[in-house]
Design a protein around this motif. Structure first.
Motif, PDB file in Angstrom:
ATOM      1  N   ARG A  71     -49.423  61.523 -67.606  1.00 51.10           N
ATOM      2  CA  ARG A  71     -49.812  62.554 -66.650  1.00 51.10           C
ATOM      3  C   ARG A  71     -48.964  63.804 -66.858  1.00 51.10           C
ATOM      4  N   ASP A  72     -49.562  64.929 -66.501  1.00 51.04           N
ATOM      5  CA  ASP A  72     -48.874  66.217 -66.500  1.00 51.04           C
ATOM      6  C   ASP A  72     -48.906  66.709 -65.067  1.00 51.04           C
ATOM      7  N   ASN A  73     -47.790  66.545 -64.371  1.00 56.15           N
ATOM      8  CA  ASN A  73     -47.775  66.898 -62.948  1.00 56.15           C
ATOM      9  C   ASN A  73     -48.000  68.396 -62.727  1.00 56.15           C
ATOM     10  N   ALA A  74     -47.514  69.209 -63.641  1.00 56.66           N
ATOM     11  CA  ALA A  74     -47.688  70.656 -63.483  1.00 56.66           C
ATOM     12  C   ALA A  74     -49.156  71.049 -63.561  1.00 56.66           C
ATOM     13  N   ARG A  75     -49.894  70.356 -64.408  1.00 53.73           N
ATOM     14  CA  ARG A  75     -51.327  70.619 -64.535  1.00 53.73           C
ATOM     15  C   ARG A  75     -52.169  69.746 -63.601  1.00 53.73           C
ATOM     16  N   ASN A  76     -51.501  68.828 -62.914  1.00 50.53           N
ATOM     17  CA  ASN A  76     -52.205  67.880 -62.042  1.00 50.53           C
ATOM     18  C   ASN A  76     -53.312  67.151 -62.799  1.00 50.53           C
ATOM     19  N   THR A  77     -52.988  66.705 -63.991  1.00 46.49           N
ATOM     20  CA  THR A  77     -53.970  66.104 -64.898  1.00 46.49           C
ATOM     21  C   THR A  77     -53.438  64.777 -65.433  1.00 46.49           C
ATOM     22  N   VAL A  78     -54.332  63.806 -65.508  1.00 48.78           N
ATOM     23  CA  VAL A  78     -54.014  62.494 -66.060  1.00 48.78           C
ATOM     24  C   VAL A  78     -54.752  62.353 -67.386  1.00 48.78           C
ATOM     25  N   TYR A  79     -54.112  61.726 -68.350  1.00 49.93           N
ATOM     26  CA  TYR A  79     -54.693  61.557 -69.675  1.00 49.93           C
ATOM     27  C   TYR A  79     -54.799  60.081 -70.032  1.00 49.93           C
ATOM     28  N   LEU A  80     -55.732  59.801 -70.927  1.00 48.22           N
ATOM     29  CA  LEU A  80     -55.816  58.474 -71.526  1.00 48.22           C
ATOM     30  C   LEU A  80     -55.994  58.655 -73.021  1.00 48.22           C
ATOM     31  N   GLN A  81     -54.953  58.346 -73.769  1.00 50.29           N
ATOM     32  CA  GLN A  81     -55.021  58.389 -75.224  1.00 50.29           C
ATOM     33  C   GLN A  81     -55.513  57.032 -75.701  1.00 50.29           C
ATOM     34  N   MET A  82     -56.614  57.052 -76.420  1.00 52.30           N
ATOM     35  CA  MET A  82     -57.229  55.814 -76.893  1.00 52.30           C
ATOM     36  C   MET A  82     -57.220  55.814 -78.416  1.00 52.30           C
ATOM     37  N   SER A  83     -56.739  54.754 -79.011  1.00 54.67           N
ATOM     38  CA  SER A  83     -56.725  54.643 -80.460  1.00 54.67           C
ATOM     39  C   SER A  83     -57.227  53.259 -80.868  1.00 54.67           C
ATOM     40  N   SER A  84     -57.463  53.103 -82.158  1.00 53.67           N
ATOM     41  CA  SER A  84     -58.012  51.844 -82.684  1.00 53.67           C
ATOM     42  C   SER A  84     -59.211  51.401 -81.852  1.00 53.67           C
ATOM     43  N   LEU A  85     -60.097  52.334 -81.608  1.00 56.12           N
ATOM     44  CA  LEU A  85     -61.234  52.054 -80.725  1.00 56.12           C
ATOM     45  C   LEU A  85     -62.170  51.028 -81.330  1.00 56.12           C
ATOM     46  N   LYS A  86     -62.736  50.224 -80.437  1.00 55.63           N
ATOM     47  CA  LYS A  86     -63.653  49.154 -80.820  1.00 55.63           C
ATOM     48  C   LYS A  86     -64.989  49.375 -80.129  1.00 55.63           C
ATOM     49  N   SER A  87     -66.017  48.733 -80.633  1.00 58.55           N
ATOM     50  CA  SER A  87     -67.344  48.896 -80.028  1.00 58.55           C
ATOM     51  C   SER A  87     -67.330  48.450 -78.564  1.00 58.55           C
ATOM     52  N   GLU A  88     -66.510  47.482 -78.248  1.00 55.00           N
ATOM     53  CA  GLU A  88     -66.454  47.003 -76.866  1.00 55.00           C
ATOM     54  C   GLU A  88     -65.756  47.970 -75.921  1.00 55.00           C
ATOM     55  N   ASP A  89     -65.194  49.051 -76.444  1.00 57.77           N
ATOM     56  CA  ASP A  89     -64.628  50.096 -75.588  1.00 57.77           C
ATOM     57  C   ASP A  89     -65.703  51.077 -75.115  1.00 57.77           C
ATOM     58  N   THR A  90     -66.912  50.933 -75.629  1.00 57.14           N
ATOM     59  CA  THR A  90     -68.001  51.806 -75.209  1.00 57.14           C
ATOM     60  C   THR A  90     -68.248  51.643 -73.715  1.00 57.14           C
ATOM     61  N   ALA A  91     -68.177  52.755 -72.987  1.00 56.55           N
ATOM     62  CA  ALA A  91     -68.309  52.713 -71.535  1.00 56.55           C
ATOM     63  C   ALA A  91     -68.240  54.138 -70.993  1.00 56.55           C
ATOM     64  N   VAL A  92     -68.584  54.273 -69.727  1.00 52.10           N
ATOM     65  CA  VAL A  92     -68.277  55.503 -69.001  1.00 52.10           C
ATOM     66  C   VAL A  92     -66.892  55.320 -68.390  1.00 52.10           C
ATOM     67  N   TYR A  93     -66.028  56.291 -68.628  1.00 54.85           N
ATOM     68  CA  TYR A  93     -64.644  56.227 -68.170  1.00 54.85           C
ATOM     69  C   TYR A  93     -64.457  57.162 -66.978  1.00 54.85           C
ATOM     70  N   TYR A  94     -63.775  56.655 -65.960  1.00 56.08           N
ATOM     71  CA  TYR A  94     -63.519  57.380 -64.725  1.00 56.08           C
ATOM     72  C   TYR A  94     -62.024  57.332 -64.401  1.00 56.08           C
ATOM     73  N   CYS A  95     -61.553  58.341 -63.709  1.00 54.68           N
ATOM     74  CA  CYS A  95     -60.198  58.259 -63.183  1.00 54.68           C
ATOM     75  C   CYS A  95     -60.265  58.296 -61.661  1.00 54.68           C
ATOM     76  N   ASN A  96     -59.214  57.811 -61.026  1.00 55.52           N
ATOM     77  CA  ASN A  96     -59.142  57.807 -59.574  1.00 55.52           C
ATOM     78  C   ASN A  96     -57.711  57.483 -59.179  1.00 55.52           C
ATOM     79  N   ALA A  97     -57.357  57.803 -57.981  1.00 53.90           N
ATOM     80  CA  ALA A  97     -56.120  57.273 -57.421  1.00 53.90           C
ATOM     81  C   ALA A  97     -56.358  55.789 -57.174  1.00 53.90           C
TER      82      ALA A  97
END
Length: 119
Positions: A71-97
């Protein structure tokens, strides 16, 4: 009013990488536990990564060692770095508290961002 706007999804080949972003407004991510969730076709939405307000992060077993939440608190933004992606990672991704006493979300869902892993 809380708004969570996810971005960064797309089509990527197996083994590739993507970085998702979640711009939050109406809440301060620094004092909330924040989570990335995903919903694959025909499956229920699941929590895949959480970053805690007090520090530290947790990951679901299928993504451990491949995904990193930050997360970057100054930007109020959360990140998700994804690597070595697989077909089973296919999805709609959401963030939330994330609720303090469980994996559930606190606020209404945003529109999500679609990640498709395919050759």
């Amino acid at each position: 009013q809380v708004q969570l706007v996810e971005s960064g999804g797309g089509l990527v080949q197996p083994g590739g990488s993507l970085r998702l972003s979640c711009a939050a407004s109406g809440i301060r991510i620094s004092i909330n536990d924040m989570g990335w969730y995903r919903q694959a076709p025909g499956k229920e939405r699941e929590l895949v990564a959480a970053i805690l307000s007090g520090g530290g992060a947790n990951y679901a077993d299928p993504v451990k060692g491949r995904f990193t939440i930050s997360r970057d608190n100054a930007r109020n933004t959360v990140y998700l770095q994804m690597s070595s992606l697989k077909s089973e990672d296919t999805a709609v991704y959401y963030c939330n508290a994330k609720r303090r006493n469980g994996p559930g979300p606190v606020y209404a869902w945003g529109q999500g961002t679609l990640v498709t892993v395919s050759s």
